[in-house]
Design an enzyme around this catalytic site. Structure first.
Site, mmCIF file in Angstrom:
data_model
loop_
_atom_site.group_PDB
_atom_site.id
_atom_site.type_symbol
_atom_site.label_atom_id
_atom_site.label_comp_id
_atom_site.label_asym_id
_atom_site.label_seq_id
_atom_site.Cartn_x
_atom_site.Cartn_y
_atom_site.Cartn_z
ATOM 1 N N LYS A 54 4.714 -12.032 40.350
ATOM 2 C CA LYS A 54 5.634 -12.653 41.316
ATOM 3 C C LYS A 54 6.856 -11.753 41.507
ATOM 4 O O LYS A 54 7.758 -11.693 40.674
ATOM 5 C CB LYS A 54 6.098 -14.035 40.837
ATOM 6 C CG LYS A 54 6.802 -14.794 41.959
ATOM 7 C CD LYS A 54 8.066 -15.502 41.518
ATOM 8 C CE LYS A 54 9.374 -14.832 41.767
ATOM 9 N NZ LYS A 54 9.769 -14.429 43.095
ATOM 10 N N GLU A 66 14.432 -8.830 30.100
ATOM 11 C CA GLU A 66 15.378 -7.728 30.331
ATOM 12 C C GLU A 66 16.390 -8.227 31.338
ATOM 13 O O GLU A 66 16.013 -8.614 32.451
ATOM 14 C CB GLU A 66 14.653 -6.485 30.873
ATOM 15 C CG GLU A 66 13.852 -5.734 29.830
ATOM 16 C CD GLU A 66 14.667 -5.212 28.663
ATOM 17 O OE1 GLU A 66 15.906 -5.082 28.784
ATOM 18 O OE2 GLU A 66 14.059 -4.957 27.610
HETATM 19 P P1 NAP Z 1 17.217 -13.015 39.392
HETATM 20 O O1 NAP Z 1 17.914 -13.751 40.456
HETATM 21 O O2 NAP Z 1 17.267 -13.553 38.015
HETATM 22 O O3 NAP Z 1 15.696 -12.904 39.889
HETATM 23 C C1 NAP Z 1 14.738 -12.193 39.148
HETATM 24 C C2 NAP Z 1 13.371 -12.780 39.444
HETATM 25 O O4 NAP Z 1 13.312 -14.110 38.903
HETATM 26 C C3 NAP Z 1 13.063 -12.902 40.927
HETATM 27 O O5 NAP Z 1 11.710 -12.627 41.137
HETATM 28 C C4 NAP Z 1 13.376 -14.368 41.196
HETATM 29 O O6 NAP Z 1 12.692 -14.893 42.306
HETATM 30 C C5 NAP Z 1 12.881 -14.993 39.916
HETATM 31 N N1 NAP Z 1 13.409 -16.330 39.657
HETATM 32 C C6 NAP Z 1 14.556 -16.890 40.126
HETATM 33 N N2 NAP Z 1 14.669 -18.171 39.672
HETATM 34 C C7 NAP Z 1 13.583 -18.418 38.904
HETATM 35 C C8 NAP Z 1 13.125 -19.538 38.156
HETATM 36 N N3 NAP Z 1 13.797 -20.712 38.119
HETATM 37 N N4 NAP Z 1 11.967 -19.440 37.477
HETATM 38 C C9 NAP Z 1 11.258 -18.283 37.487
HETATM 39 N N5 NAP Z 1 11.622 -17.189 38.201
HETATM 40 C C10 NAP Z 1 12.784 -17.245 38.887
HETATM 41 O O7 NAP Z 1 17.697 -11.500 39.302
HETATM 42 P P2 NAP Z 1 17.885 -10.463 40.524
HETATM 43 O O8 NAP Z 1 19.104 -10.857 41.276
HETATM 44 O O9 NAP Z 1 16.603 -10.300 41.259
HETATM 45 O O10 NAP Z 1 18.135 -9.098 39.746
HETATM 46 C C11 NAP Z 1 19.397 -8.668 39.332
HETATM 47 C C12 NAP Z 1 19.539 -8.838 37.839
HETATM 48 O O11 NAP Z 1 18.484 -8.167 37.188
HETATM 49 C C13 NAP Z 1 20.807 -8.224 37.295
HETATM 50 O O12 NAP Z 1 21.385 -9.107 36.369
HETATM 51 C C14 NAP Z 1 20.321 -6.971 36.578
HETATM 52 O O13 NAP Z 1 21.138 -6.523 35.530
HETATM 53 C C15 NAP Z 1 18.988 -7.417 36.093
HETATM 54 N N6 NAP Z 1 18.134 -6.278 35.799
HETATM 55 C C16 NAP Z 1 17.894 -5.977 34.488
HETATM 56 C C17 NAP Z 1 17.118 -4.890 34.163
HETATM 57 C C18 NAP Z 1 16.833 -4.565 32.727
HETATM 58 O O14 NAP Z 1 15.849 -3.894 32.480
HETATM 59 N N7 NAP Z 1 17.636 -5.022 31.786
HETATM 60 C C19 NAP Z 1 16.578 -4.087 35.169
HETATM 61 C C20 NAP Z 1 16.851 -4.421 36.490
HETATM 62 C C21 NAP Z 1 17.626 -5.520 36.791
HETATM 63 P P3 NAP Z 1 13.343 -14.922 43.803
HETATM 64 O O15 NAP Z 1 14.565 -14.099 43.766
HETATM 65 O O16 NAP Z 1 12.280 -14.352 44.645
HETATM 66 O O17 NAP Z 1 13.610 -16.361 44.117
#
Ligand code: NAP
Length: 478
Positions: A172, A247
């Site tokens: 997903k 992560e």
């Molecule tokens: P996010 O909003 O947490 O979304 C990540 C994924 O989770 C998306 O596919 C999102 O789907 C999904 N998701 C959202 N709500 C969910 C739920 N209730 N249940 C299951 N899945 C759910 O994060 P983002 O804004 O995409 O990414 C930015 C974040 O990622 C930052 O905090 C960054 O630091 C972190 N990041 C960390 C790393 C690492 O390796 N540590 C690497 C890259 C990024 P939808 O958005 O499609 O709804």
């Protein structure tokens, strides 16, 4: 406009609901329309993944290695085209987009080799005539949930090891970057895997993502994204006893000592803080600078930032592309306000920029006169915004760098072997860089952090086997 479909049980499956994918450099440019999986479709993906597990095991490891190698080869052959798609939908520069695609190709090639390298242990028992064998077996079905900021590399570094170690996958991707996710998936579908081994289910996290977290047919969840969503993954998986790895965010420090090579330090800081529009979990958002070099460093940073070209990432002279969407731009601007209200001085950038087309362009922002307890230094912003914190000596620099809820990456610029070694040893981050940007890592070694940044087994390299396999100990009377 044709609709890009989900892939379930070896079939492309349509849906009545679609979402469009917008170019953040030109909001009139719609990249594609993507089918949103219904809950029933997600359920059928879990079913067929479970069903196809035995067939996948029976294919054997040479088949798996060849399939992964084929996927890696096609990604590399198409890196220019896929890199352009990635830059168009995510906003990182073309060079960064092609670099990310290349990395994804290399990851599949690496795990093609790892398929053949997985081994176990045969050890003597403490009991006579008994032998003990320790083996690793696939976990089963892995749910892969990914963020938008590395649309092809992060899916690759989860899907490749999942398949390599014999698991089935339900993928997903993040809703903002479905073009790259779909293109990667389409390549995987042509690698000859049995139906049901790999499934793509596009849809909102609150719907399809939540279904993955809560379904007992999904044995493990590999998640990268925000701390908030990570908490939901941990909670759901813990309750039902599923394996998970998280992560999440970062607030990564880059320490600049008085003895640093100033050019190296400024290059590390500009690259680490602002490249990929600062939208990297490993971005250097806190620049911790010793008093003796502070004035020279800050002046060089201001000049360096003002010389950066912000614009459409497909133009070859662009160094900084747009932020991903309006919501992220609003968040960045809110934090710029917060920083000013907290008493920090905005030395450069922080302005919304107009370009030839409507997009989400923000000039890279640098705060000075900041302290580590400010919100701008404690909370992840995830944009092209960095702060400088002045310190007196190494001990203070180390203490400030560790004074955060996160622990992903940390860097130091110094010409002192003593400081380099001390920092490597005493930094609380999972990855430490000396005279290198905090962002930018190799694909064949473990990736991950400590504290609030990561939970569970490490990703990437041969360490990925820890998550994507389970250990079995067998006793045999000979
Ligand atoms: P996010 O909003 O947490 O979304 C990540 C994924 O989770 C998306 O596919 C999102 O789907 C999904 N998701 C959202 N709500 C969910 C739920 N209730 N249940 C299951 N899945 C759910 O994060 P983002 O804004 O995409 O990414 C930015 C974040 O990622 C930052 O905090 C960054 O630091 C972190 N990041 C960390 C790393 C690492 O390796 N540590 C690497 C890259 C990024 P939808 O958005 O499609 O709804």
């Amino acid at each position: 406009m044709s609709v890009f479909k989900n892939y379930i049980d070896g079939q492309w499956i349509d849906s009545s609901e679609v979402i469009e994918n917008i170019n953040p450099s030109d909001t009139k440019d719609v990249i594609g329309a993507y089918a949103q999986a219904t809950n029933e479709q997600a359920q059928s993906a879990f079913d067929c993944a479970k069903r196809s597990f035995d067939e996948w095991q029976n294919k054997g490891i040479q088949f798996r290695a060849d399939a992964l190698d084929k996927i890696g080869s096609e990604i590399l052959e198409r890196k220019a085209e896929l890199g352009e798609l990635l830059s168009r939908e995510e906003g990182k520069t073309l060079a960064e987009g092609i670099g990310e695609v290349t990395r994804a190709g290399h990851i599949f090639k690496f795990y093609a080799g790892e398929v053949l390298r997985l081994n176990g242990d045969l050890v003597p028992s403490v009991r006579p005539q008994v032998e003990v064998e320790i083996t690793r077996e696939p976990v089963g079905t892995v749910g892969v949930i990914t963020p938008w900021n590395f649309p092809i590399a992060i899916p690759a570094w989860k899907i490749a090891p999942a398949l390599a170690y014999g698991n089935c996958v339900v993928f997903k991707p993040a809703s903002q970057v479905l073009g790259s996710a779909w293109a990667l998936s389409e390549i995987i579908t042509r690698a000859g895997l049995p139906n049901g081994v790999f499934n793509l289910v596009m849809g909102a996290g609150s719907n399809v993502g939540a279904a993955i977290l809560n379904d007992n047919r999904v044995d493990a969840v590999s998640f990268t994204g925000s701390v908030t969503t990570g908490g939901k993954v941990a909670q759901a998986c813990t309750i039902r006893g599923a394996k998970f790895q998280l992560e999440m965010g970062g607030k990564n420090p880059l320490v600049v000592m008085d003895d640093a090579d100033i050019d190296v330090a400024v290059n590390c800081a500009i690259n680490g803080a602002f490249f990929s529009t600062g939208q990297r979990c490993t971005a250097s958002s806190r620049l911790i600078v010793q008093a003796g070099i502070y004035d020279r460093f800050v002046e060089a940073m201001k000049n360096g930032i003002e010389a950066l070209t912000v614009g459409n990432p497909l133009n070859t002279d662009t160094q900084i592309g747009p932020v991903i969407d309006q919501a992220q731009l609003d968040k960045d601007l809110e934090y710029i306000d917060i920083g000013i209200k907290e008493g920090a001085t905005l030395l450069a950038g922080g302005e919304v920029l107009k370009r030839e087309a409507d997009g989400f362009f923000l000039s890279p922002a640098l705060f000075v006169d900041t302290t580590n307890d400010m919100r701008i230094n404690q909370e992840e912003i995830f944009g092209p915004i960095a702060s400088v914190i002045k310190v007196n000596d190494f001990e203070e620099a180390l203490s400030v760098s560790n004074d955060t809820q996160f622990g992903l990456s940390a860097g130091i610029c110094t010409t002192s072997l003593k400081y380099a070694h001390q920092f490597k040893r005493r930094s609380q981050a999972g990855m430490v860089m000396v005279n290198l940007p905090t962002a930018g890592v190799d694909y064949h070694v473990p990736f991950g952090g400590t504290k609030g940044s990561s939970l569970g087994a490490r990703e990437q390299g041969s360490y990925a086997a820890e998550f994507y396999t389970k250990v079995k100990t067998s006793y045999i009377l000979s």
